[in-house]
Design an enzyme around this catalytic site. Structure first.
Site, PDB file in Angstrom:
ATOM      1  N   LYS A 165      66.461   2.208  32.151  1.00  0.00           N
ATOM      2  CA  LYS A 165      66.097   2.938  33.242  1.00  0.00           C
ATOM      3  C   LYS A 165      66.384   4.341  32.934  1.00  0.00           C
ATOM      4  CE  LYS A 165      66.904  -0.627  36.232  1.00  0.00           C
ATOM      5  NZ  LYS A 165      67.850  -1.511  35.345  1.00  0.00           N
ATOM      6  N   GLY A 190      68.817  -8.770  43.355  1.00  0.00           N
ATOM      7  CA  GLY A 190      69.492  -9.073  44.547  1.00  0.00           C
ATOM      8  C   GLY A 190      68.908 -10.008  45.414  1.00  0.00           C
ATOM      9  N   ASP A 213      67.283  -7.074  31.503  1.00  0.00           N
ATOM     10  CA  ASP A 213      67.018  -5.612  32.316  1.00  0.00           C
ATOM     11  C   ASP A 213      68.798  -4.880  32.081  1.00  0.00           C
ATOM     12  OD1 ASP A 213      65.905  -3.758  34.161  1.00  0.00           O
ATOM     13  OD2 ASP A 213      67.806  -4.427  35.244  1.00  0.00           O
ATOM     14  N   TYR A 268      74.823   1.359  34.176  1.00  0.00           N
ATOM     15  CA  TYR A 268      75.817   0.208  34.468  1.00  0.00           C
ATOM     16  C   TYR A 268      76.925   0.256  33.322  1.00  0.00           C
ATOM     17  CZ  TYR A 268      71.514  -1.675  36.582  1.00  0.00           C
ATOM     18  OH  TYR A 268      70.306  -2.076  37.363  1.00  0.00           O
ATOM     19  N   GLY A 323      75.356 -10.916  48.176  1.00  0.00           N
ATOM     20  CA  GLY A 323      76.466 -12.099  48.214  1.00  0.00           C
ATOM     21  C   GLY A 323      76.195 -13.091  49.304  1.00  0.00           C
ATOM     22  N   ILE A 324      75.918 -12.700  50.755  1.00  0.00           N
ATOM     23  CA  ILE A 324      76.154 -13.747  51.503  1.00  0.00           C
ATOM     24  C   ILE A 324      74.876 -14.871  51.364  1.00  0.00           C
ATOM     25  CG2 ILE A 324      74.163 -12.628  53.110  1.00  0.00           C
ATOM     26  CD1 ILE A 324      76.041 -13.359  55.394  1.00  0.00           C
ATOM     27  N   LEU A 325      73.974 -14.918  50.848  1.00  0.00           N
ATOM     28  CA  LEU A 325      72.985 -15.794  50.722  1.00  0.00           C
ATOM     29  C   LEU A 325      73.410 -16.953  49.435  1.00  0.00           C
ATOM     30  CD1 LEU A 325      69.435 -14.307  51.241  1.00  0.00           C
ATOM     31  CD2 LEU A 325      70.816 -15.864  52.812  1.00  0.00           C
ATOM     32  N   ASN A 379      71.097 -10.729  48.619  1.00  0.00           N
ATOM     33  CA  ASN A 379      71.425  -9.648  49.509  1.00  0.00           C
ATOM     34  C   ASN A 379      73.032  -9.322  49.522  1.00  0.00           C
ATOM     35  OD1 ASN A 379      68.917 -10.845  51.816  1.00  0.00           O
ATOM     36  ND2 ASN A 379      69.238  -8.725  51.364  1.00  0.00           N
TER      37      ASN A 379
END
Length: 350
Positions: free
Chosen positions: A88, A240, A57, A62, A245-247, A243
């Protein structure tokens, strides 16, 4: 759970689109936040292909075309018929003066500026330009990019772009391309499930690339959107999964949640999830990556990578055996919703 296992985006389209359970997300190869060398970019794409990943994708946004160009170089090696490809529409890339360049979050970009355009002409021009950059005659999936309030800056701006898509002929263009066999499926790539639900009320969409809105931390999409997708046979490409980064990092200092520093309540919840994962000798990042694929509408997950090592690490995380008791403990402690479909035990057979 294996990287190479395949699910159809849906069972309704004239030309069903098979998706490997792990795909390759192209945003990082547009130099998202930092420059990625051409060598690392091609090594990452090659590593994905060598591991059996067959869904790729990308988007004009980008790197203002840089990601699509890099994909094109790799596709020339792979063979177009060997992969499934999505890109897209919604942003036209126009030549401009140096001070007019609109890189957004990307660095070292070509001298282009972005113009949002969801009209009939805008869709066709965007798709033609993408095909040129990719060096292909067609994509498999064409997604309406960023009509959500998160990306447009307000609900009013989102509403205006959706009106443009339908009143200005953009949706008509997508349907014509699908009916002509130029593409196999249409959908949207967004950061909010609510706009996906709205689009399902306005048109016949085959799937959505949903970024960050169904994760270990967020399951509100179970209220109405995901049940509607099940009813309508609409597939989800899940972006994602961490989320932003935090996960992946855990609740460390400076951890990111939705592209900003994580607030204390999110840090606290992640610490609780981490504790359960630790009790089951499972990295948080592996649990985050595999959890999303428990839902029957989520056909593939597309984590980003900037080099071969990151691709290989993602694949190992997806194929890591996770005890079923981890999921039940997260449920019993109220850390994930009790109605969230969980990855089946058979998916972790050796």
């Amino acid at each position: 759970m294996t990287v190479t296992a395949t699910e159809l985006l849906n069972g309704r389209t004239a030309r069903p689109v098979p998706l490997t359970r792990m795909g390759f997300g192209g945003a990082p190869l547009g130099n998202l936040y930092r420059k990625v060398s051409d060598e690392d970019a091609q090594a990452a794409l090659q590593a994905a292909f060598d591991l059996g990943i067959r869904f790729f994708d990308t988007a004009p946004q980008y790197g203002l075309g840089r990601s699509e160009q890099r994909f094109g170089q790799a596709i020339a090696r792979f063979g177009r018929e060997e992969i499934q490809l999505s890109t897209k529409i919604g942003r036209l890339l126009l030549d401009c003066a140096p001070h007019q360049v609109t890189p957004e979050a990307f660095v070292d970009v070509p001298q282009k500026r972005i113009v949002f355009d969801y009209t009939y002409d805008g869709v066709m021009r965007s798709y033609d330009a993408s095909r040129d950059r990719l060096g292909v005659s067609c994509a498999d999936i064409l997604l309406v990019h960023d009509v959500c309030a998160f990306s447009q800056g307000s609900q009013e701006a989102s509403d205006a772009k959706i009106r443009e898509l339908f009143d200005g002929g953009g949706y008509k263009a997508l349907v014509e391309l699908r009916e002509a066999g130029e593409i196999s499926a249409i959908g949207a790539g967004v950061n909010e499930w609510q706009v996906c639900e709205r689009l399902l009320g306005l048109g016949d969409f085959d799937g959505f690339l949903l970024a960050g809105r169904y994760t270990l931390l967020e399951q509100d999409a179970l209220d109405s959107f995901l049940p509607l997708c099940e009813k309508r046979d609409v597939g989800i490409i899940l972006g994602g999964p961490y989320n932003s980064g935090i996960l992946a990092t855990g609740a460390v200092s400076g951890a990111k949640y939705n592209y900003a520093d994580a607030p204390e309540d999110i840090l606290a919840r992640v610490r609780q999830i981490e504790a359960v994962c630790s009790a089951h000798d499972t990295p948080l990042i592996a649990a985050a990556l595999q959890f999303v694929l428990g839902h029957p509408c989520v056909k593939t997950v597309v984590p980003g990578a900037v080099n071969a090592a990151e691709v290989q690490a993602n694949a190992a995380l997806l194929e890591r055996q996770i005890p079923a008791a981890l999921w039940s403990d997260l449920c019993s402690e109220g850390l994930i919703r009790s109605d969230a479909p969980l990855p089946g035990e058979t998916a972790y057979a050796a």
